[in-house]
Write a protein that holds these residues in place. Structure first.
Motif, PDB file in Angstrom:
ATOM      1  N   GLU A 210       0.278  -1.390   0.418  1.00 30.73           N
ATOM      2  CA  GLU A 210       0.492  -0.099   0.070  1.00 30.73           C
ATOM      3  C   GLU A 210       0.617   0.842  -0.106  1.00 30.73           C
ATOM      4  OE1 GLU A 210      -2.546  -0.125   2.878  1.00 30.73           O
ATOM      5  OE2 GLU A 210      -3.920  -1.253   2.274  1.00 30.73           O
ATOM      6  N   LEU A 211       2.150   1.039   0.810  1.00 28.83           N
ATOM      7  CA  LEU A 211       3.035   2.404   0.728  1.00 28.83           C
ATOM      8  C   LEU A 211       3.333   3.091  -0.902  1.00 28.83           C
ATOM      9  CD1 LEU A 211       4.752   1.038   4.290  1.00 28.83           C
ATOM     10  CD2 LEU A 211       3.271   2.684   3.567  1.00 28.83           C
ATOM     11  N   TYR A 212       2.983   1.510  -1.806  1.00 28.43           N
ATOM     12  CA  TYR A 212       3.965   2.295  -2.677  1.00 28.43           C
ATOM     13  C   TYR A 212       2.613   2.377  -4.025  1.00 28.43           C
ATOM     14  CZ  TYR A 212       8.173  -0.362  -1.345  1.00 28.43           C
ATOM     15  OH  TYR A 212       8.671  -0.834  -0.093  1.00 28.43           O
ATOM     16  N   GLU A 213       1.717   2.830  -3.306  1.00 29.06           N
ATOM     17  CA  GLU A 213       0.272   3.020  -4.190  1.00 29.06           C
ATOM     18  C   GLU A 213       0.075   5.025  -3.794  1.00 29.06           C
ATOM     19  OE1 GLU A 213      -2.990   1.312  -2.911  1.00 29.06           O
ATOM     20  OE2 GLU A 213      -2.219  -0.581  -3.291  1.00 29.06           O
ATOM     21  N   ASN A 214       1.510   5.622  -2.756  1.00 26.16           N
ATOM     22  CA  ASN A 214       2.056   6.843  -2.163  1.00 26.16           C
ATOM     23  C   ASN A 214       2.757   6.865  -3.198  1.00 26.16           C
ATOM     24  OD1 ASN A 214       2.256   8.932  -1.246  1.00 26.16           O
ATOM     25  ND2 ASN A 214       0.888   9.001   0.315  1.00 26.16           N
ATOM     26  N   ARG A 215       2.544   8.096  -3.702  1.00 22.12           N
ATOM     27  CA  ARG A 215       3.835   8.564  -4.705  1.00 22.12           C
ATOM     28  C   ARG A 215       5.028   8.712  -3.537  1.00 22.12           C
ATOM     29  NH1 ARG A 215       5.037  13.242  -6.843  1.00 22.12           N
ATOM     30  NH2 ARG A 215       3.362  13.772  -5.853  1.00 22.12           N
ATOM     31  N   ASN A 216       5.318   9.580  -2.961  1.00 22.46           N
ATOM     32  CA  ASN A 216       5.857   9.975  -2.050  1.00 22.46           C
ATOM     33  C   ASN A 216       6.608   9.500  -1.777  1.00 22.46           C
ATOM     34  OD1 ASN A 216       4.729  12.729  -3.798  1.00 22.46           O
ATOM     35  ND2 ASN A 216       4.781  14.130  -1.759  1.00 22.46           N
ATOM     36  N   GLN A 217       5.424   8.949  -0.862  1.00 19.57           N
ATOM     37  CA  GLN A 217       6.266   7.484   0.543  1.00 19.57           C
ATOM     38  C   GLN A 217       7.232   6.615  -0.799  1.00 19.57           C
ATOM     39  OE1 GLN A 217       2.381   5.786   1.811  1.00 19.57           O
ATOM     40  NE2 GLN A 217       2.893   7.172   3.855  1.00 19.57           N
ATOM     41  N   ALA A 218       6.810   6.800  -1.616  1.00 12.60           N
ATOM     42  CA  ALA A 218       6.819   5.778  -2.730  1.00 12.60           C
ATOM     43  C   ALA A 218       8.691   6.053  -2.711  1.00 12.60           C
ATOM     44  CB  ALA A 218       6.225   4.867  -3.854  1.00 12.60           C
ATOM     45  N   GLU A 219       9.167   7.328  -2.730  1.00 11.04           N
ATOM     46  CA  GLU A 219       9.916   7.793  -3.038  1.00 11.04           C
ATOM     47  C   GLU A 219      10.638   8.304  -2.328  1.00 11.04           C
ATOM     48  OE1 GLU A 219      11.001  12.124  -4.861  1.00 11.04           O
ATOM     49  OE2 GLU A 219       9.189  11.534  -5.120  1.00 11.04           O
ATOM     50  N   ALA A 220       9.776   7.897  -1.140  1.00 11.55           N
ATOM     51  CA  ALA A 220      10.511   8.334   0.139  1.00 11.55           C
ATOM     52  C   ALA A 220      11.870   7.056   0.898  1.00 11.55           C
ATOM     53  CB  ALA A 220      10.318   8.885   1.476  1.00 11.55           C
ATOM     54  N   ILE A 221      11.291   5.933   0.200  1.00 17.75           N
ATOM     55  CA  ILE A 221      11.703   4.288   0.410  1.00 17.75           C
ATOM     56  C   ILE A 221      12.919   4.583  -0.443  1.00 17.75           C
ATOM     57  CG2 ILE A 221      11.200   2.856   0.148  1.00 17.75           C
ATOM     58  CD1 ILE A 221       8.289   2.993   1.344  1.00 17.75           C
ATOM     59  N   SER A 222      13.024   5.150  -1.848  1.00 12.91           N
ATOM     60  CA  SER A 222      14.344   4.469  -2.437  1.00 12.91           C
ATOM     61  C   SER A 222      14.315   5.410  -2.284  1.00 12.91           C
ATOM     62  CB  SER A 222      12.877   5.034  -3.980  1.00 12.91           C
ATOM     63  OG  SER A 222      14.631   5.440  -5.223  1.00 12.91           O
ATOM     64  N   ARG A 223      14.571   6.748  -2.165  1.00 15.63           N
ATOM     65  CA  ARG A 223      15.467   7.561  -1.518  1.00 15.63           C
ATOM     66  C   ARG A 223      16.317   7.349  -0.631  1.00 15.63           C
ATOM     67  NH1 ARG A 223      15.956  13.476  -3.232  1.00 15.63           N
ATOM     68  NH2 ARG A 223      14.722  12.699  -5.079  1.00 15.63           N
ATOM     69  N   ALA A 224      15.593   6.807   0.250  1.00 15.57           N
ATOM     70  CA  ALA A 224      16.381   6.374   1.749  1.00 15.57           C
ATOM     71  C   ALA A 224      17.094   4.827   1.887  1.00 15.57           C
ATOM     72  CB  ALA A 224      15.462   5.877   3.173  1.00 15.57           C
ATOM     73  N   ALA A 227      20.381   6.768  -1.016  1.00 15.36           N
ATOM     74  CA  ALA A 227      21.308   7.191  -0.327  1.00 15.36           C
ATOM     75  C   ALA A 227      22.436   6.325   0.022  1.00 15.36           C
ATOM     76  CB  ALA A 227      20.981   7.183   0.831  1.00 15.36           C
ATOM     77  N   GLU A 228      23.838   7.262  -0.755  1.00 17.14           N
ATOM     78  CA  GLU A 228      25.192   6.806  -0.171  1.00 17.14           C
ATOM     79  C   GLU A 228      25.915   7.507   1.477  1.00 17.14           C
ATOM     80  OE1 GLU A 228      28.073   4.933  -2.050  1.00 17.14           O
ATOM     81  OE2 GLU A 228      24.782   4.467  -2.302  1.00 17.14           O
ATOM     82  N   GLY A 229      25.350   8.561   1.944  1.00 18.57           N
ATOM     83  CA  GLY A 229      25.869   9.143   3.257  1.00 18.57           C
ATOM     84  C   GLY A 229      24.040   9.271   3.669  1.00 18.57           C
ATOM     85  N   LEU A 230      23.304  10.109   3.427  1.00 21.46           N
ATOM     86  CA  LEU A 230      23.143  10.808   3.761  1.00 21.46           C
ATOM     87  C   LEU A 230      20.805  11.394   3.545  1.00 21.46           C
ATOM     88  CD1 LEU A 230      23.994  13.414   6.176  1.00 21.46           C
ATOM     89  CD2 LEU A 230      22.496  11.823   7.194  1.00 21.46           C
ATOM     90  N   ALA A 231      20.236  10.956   3.660  1.00 19.28           N
ATOM     91  CA  ALA A 231      18.496  11.258   3.448  1.00 19.28           C
ATOM     92  C   ALA A 231      17.449  11.841   4.682  1.00 19.28           C
ATOM     93  CB  ALA A 231      17.852  10.410   2.936  1.00 19.28           C
ATOM     94  N   CYS A 232      16.947  12.702   4.021  1.00 24.57           N
ATOM     95  CA  CYS A 232      16.127  13.277   4.521  1.00 24.57           C
ATOM     96  C   CYS A 232      14.226  12.755   4.644  1.00 24.57           C
ATOM     97  CB  CYS A 232      15.480  14.778   5.159  1.00 24.57           C
ATOM     98  SG  CYS A 232      17.166  15.196   5.250  1.00 24.57           S
ATOM     99  N   ILE A 233      13.645  12.536   5.338  1.00 27.90           N
ATOM    100  CA  ILE A 233      12.051  12.252   5.494  1.00 27.90           C
ATOM    101  C   ILE A 233      11.810  13.235   5.674  1.00 27.90           C
ATOM    102  CG2 ILE A 233      10.380  10.403   4.922  1.00 27.90           C
ATOM    103  CD1 ILE A 233      12.462   8.345   4.425  1.00 27.90           C
ATOM    104  N   GLN A 234      10.499  14.005   5.414  1.00 26.89           N
ATOM    105  CA  GLN A 234       9.671  15.040   6.169  1.00 26.89           C
ATOM    106  C   GLN A 234       8.475  13.969   6.735  1.00 26.89           C
ATOM    107  OE1 GLN A 234       9.029  18.895   4.583  1.00 26.89           O
ATOM    108  NE2 GLN A 234       7.344  19.885   6.177  1.00 26.89           N
ATOM    109  N   GLY A 235       7.749  13.942   7.586  1.00 27.69           N
ATOM    110  CA  GLY A 235       6.091  13.511   8.016  1.00 27.69           C
ATOM    111  C   GLY A 235       5.171  14.567   8.706  1.00 27.69           C
ATOM    112  N   PRO A 236       5.077  15.020   8.219  1.00 32.32           N
ATOM    113  CA  PRO A 236       4.159  16.437   8.744  1.00 32.32           C
ATOM    114  C   PRO A 236       2.963  15.088   9.288  1.00 32.32           C
ATOM    115  CG  PRO A 236       4.152  16.582   6.767  1.00 32.32           C
ATOM    116  CD  PRO A 236       4.562  15.841   6.439  1.00 32.32           C
TER     117      PRO A 236
END
Length: 621
Positions: A210-224, A227-236
């Motif tokens: 279900e998470l991957y049906e949400n575009r931003n959540q899917a992108e955040a998982i991929s970005r995390a 990442a080779e060093g650091l990544a940020c996820i903003q969760g309102p």
């Protein structure tokens, strides 16, 4: 390989950033000492025992030179029955203030005077016995003799915590152990790197589809994962960041990586570890649930019983093996506060493949450096539109803070990711833009005010027992001189809750009462004790303490009421974040009590909130 270049690099080198952060840690330790000195010398023993500071009210000196042994008093038949650590919150290596006290006219009564104060360091604790060393006495033999005589002649001593040096020592060691690559990220002197063919992405599969049906959540998982060093996820608020963290952990475990999950507070650690789990119902979005289902090892580091839920204490209340030397083989997950992560290996050993820091916007840069120093890469999860790190009160006689080229009091998340001043802007992270918690009438105002209208409601949240989703009641109490307590508001809230529970049938464990001021908490509790809520208490906390949790119904107490529009720390940027946290805890119903004339006069934010409530809810004058 995708590269993200810094947008706002610091005008200093990585080594200079490291040196300045080290100077700031020393400054914070000095502020802590002076704060605690002021607290210990200006409050009664009865008050100090209720405060969050280590304090032993009565101890009997037993003798010694420069290192004096003392015993808890009134004396017990067997001092082994008392543990000073557990009962009084004092531990080895604490810097302490020893106040030598003498009863007036030699009689043992409540009247006494403090005849001398000496600073010392706790050397040893044996249940009911404590040994304190006094390095300041080493200046001369005369000073030693004078102090020994004073201590031996006094009737008893108070021993109070000046500083827990372990907290600051761990931060200093972590900052000192950071490698050049990480420091270059912090100063903005190198690009962030994201490898599309990373091991974590390549050797794991999707778990929570279900998470991957949400575009931003899917992108955040991929970005995390890349990442080779650091990544940020903003969760309102209510956007599912905990669920994403669990997905990241599960995928890293499948890729045979060692994982460290941390947060600044024990409460936040408990949220990610067990969530709302009980013996009857395990929270399926918690790490505990997936440990049971998938069988991966899950280690809780340095558990604190008094800060754990009964369920968490039952399953993770004892120190577990392999803590001081984390196992290097993959597939193991360690869960810890940021500071306790210092117990896992050394600052330059990097025993973990991945560190995930939850509520990262609530921790100072120096604190976040501890888990970062233990991992090859780090994912920071937080929301800089909610409350940031707690900033201690600075005494008037405190030293001037060191000159820095960055704001060391803000979180590392905000330092790197903030859209206006962050070193890398928004390109190293992803903001979740769909919330699943609040009724849209509750979420509408925070979305417009704090998230540029980009926070959409993705859940069909119906009204609870036909309650209006958002409601406000105007309560004046302008004749009171107490700015942080409001009896009239507490009584109005108690009356409202009584009607709410009896008429609507809302369960008390689904209700939260939050107030802007700590001193208002007991006022609310006392007012509510006069009511019968089916013999079940309603949780009352500050706005700050509710961050990270949720309730079906939230009732807010703003306290301030005056003719001058003075709203204290409810105003300004921190006040805006505090309002964001308070409102967004509610799923179905948010009722707000305050002097709306005072609030609206004190801040345009509250004037707009009053207008919003009148348009979408109910304002009771």
């Amino acid at each position: 390989m995708t590269l993200v270049s810094p947008e706002n690099p610091l005008p200093i080198s990585p080594a200079e950033y490291q040196s300045q952060l080290h100077d700031f840690i020393e400054y914070e330790a000095n502020v802590e000492r002076k704060n605690n000195w002021e607290t210990l010398t200006s409050n009664s023993p009865q008050t100090l025992q209720r405060m969050d500071v280590g304090f032993l009210p009565y101890a009997q000196p037993l003798g010694g030179i420069r290192r004096i042994q003392m015993r808890v008093q009134p004396a017990v038949e067997n001092p082994d029955d008392v543990d000073i650590r557990d009962v009084y919150g004092l531990f080895e290596d604490y810097e302490v203030l020893v106040q030598c006290c003498q009863y007036e006219e030699g009689e043992h009564n409540d009247e006494y005077e403090v005849i001398e104060t000496i600073t010392g360091t706790i050397g040893r604790i044996d249940n009911g016995y404590i040994t304190v060393g006094f390095p300041e006495l080493a200046v001369s033999q005369d000073r030693i003799d004078e102090a020994n005589q004073t201590v031996s002649e006094c009737d008893f001593v108070h021993i109070g915590e000046l500083l827990n040096p372990t907290v600051f020592d761990r931060e200093e060691n972590a900052v000192r152990g950071l490698n050049e690559e990480v420091l270059a990220y912090f100063s903005g002197t190198r690009d962030m790197e994201f490898a599309e063919n990373s091991r974590a992405l390549r050797e794991s599969e999707r778990k929570d589809d279900e998470l991957y049906e949400n575009r931003n959540q899917a992108e955040a998982i991929s970005r995390a994962l890349t990442a080779e060093g650091l990544a940020c996820i903003q969760g309102p608020p209510g956007t599912g960041k905990t669920r994403v963290i669990v997905e990241l952990v599960r995928r890293c475990v499948e890729a045979d990586l060692t994982v460290l999950v941390t947060a600044e507070s024990h409460q936040a650690v408990g949220n990610i570890l067990v969530g709302d789990s009980s013996d009857e119902d395990i929270d399926e979005h918690s790490l505990h649930y997936h440990k049971r289902i998938n069988g991966f090892p899950l280690v809780r580091v340095n558990p604190k019983h008094d800060k754990m839920s009964p369920f968490e204490r039952k399953h993770y209340g004892s120190e577990q093996p392999s803590v001081s030397s984390p196992q290097s083989k993959g597939g193991i997950v360690y869960v810890s506060t940021n500071n306790s992560a210092a117990r896992l290996g050394s600052a330059d050993s990097n025993p973990f493949d991945v560190a995930i820091v939850d509520e990262a916007t609530q921790s100072r840069q120096s604190s976040t450096c501890i888990p970062i120093s233990r991992a090859e890469k780090t994912v920071l999860v937080g929301d800089h539109k909610q409350l940031g790190p707690e900033r201690p009160f600075t005494p008037e006689d405190a030293d001037e803070p060191p000159e820095l080229d960055f704001d060391a009091e803000e979180s590392l998340f905000t330092h790197l990711y903030g859209e206006e001043d962050g070193v890398y802007g928004n390109e190293i992270g992803v903001m979740f833009d769909q919330q699943y918690r609040m009724h849209p009438n509750i979420a509408g105002f925070p979305s417009e005010e704090f998230y540029n209208g980009d926070l959409d409601t993705a859940v069909d949240r119906t009204r609870l027992n036909n309650l209006q989703p958002i409601l406000a009641q105007h309560v004046e109490n302008r004749d009171s001189r107490d700015t942080e307590r409001n009896q009239a508001e507490a009584e109005a809230i108690s009356n409202y809750l009584s009607r709410l529970v009896s008429v609507s049938g809302v369960s008390t464990d689904n209700i939260g009462v939050a107030t802007a001021y700590r001193d208002q908490v007991p006022v609310l509790q006392t007012a509510m004790e006069q009511r019968d809520f089916n013999h079940k208490p309603i949780l009352v906390q500050t706005f700050d303490a509710f961050q990270g949790s949720e309730r079906g119904v939230m009732v807010l107490s703003f306290v301030r009421s005056n003719r001058h529009g003075n709203i204290g720390f409810l105003g300004g940027e921190t006040g805006e974040r505090r309002l964001n946290v308070a409102m967004t805890r509610a799923k179905h119903h948010c009722a707000m009590f305050g002097d709306w004339d005072t609030l609206a006069q004190g801040s345009g934010l509250y004037a707009r909130l009053r207008d919003y409530i009148q348009q979408t809810g109910v304002l009771i004058e």
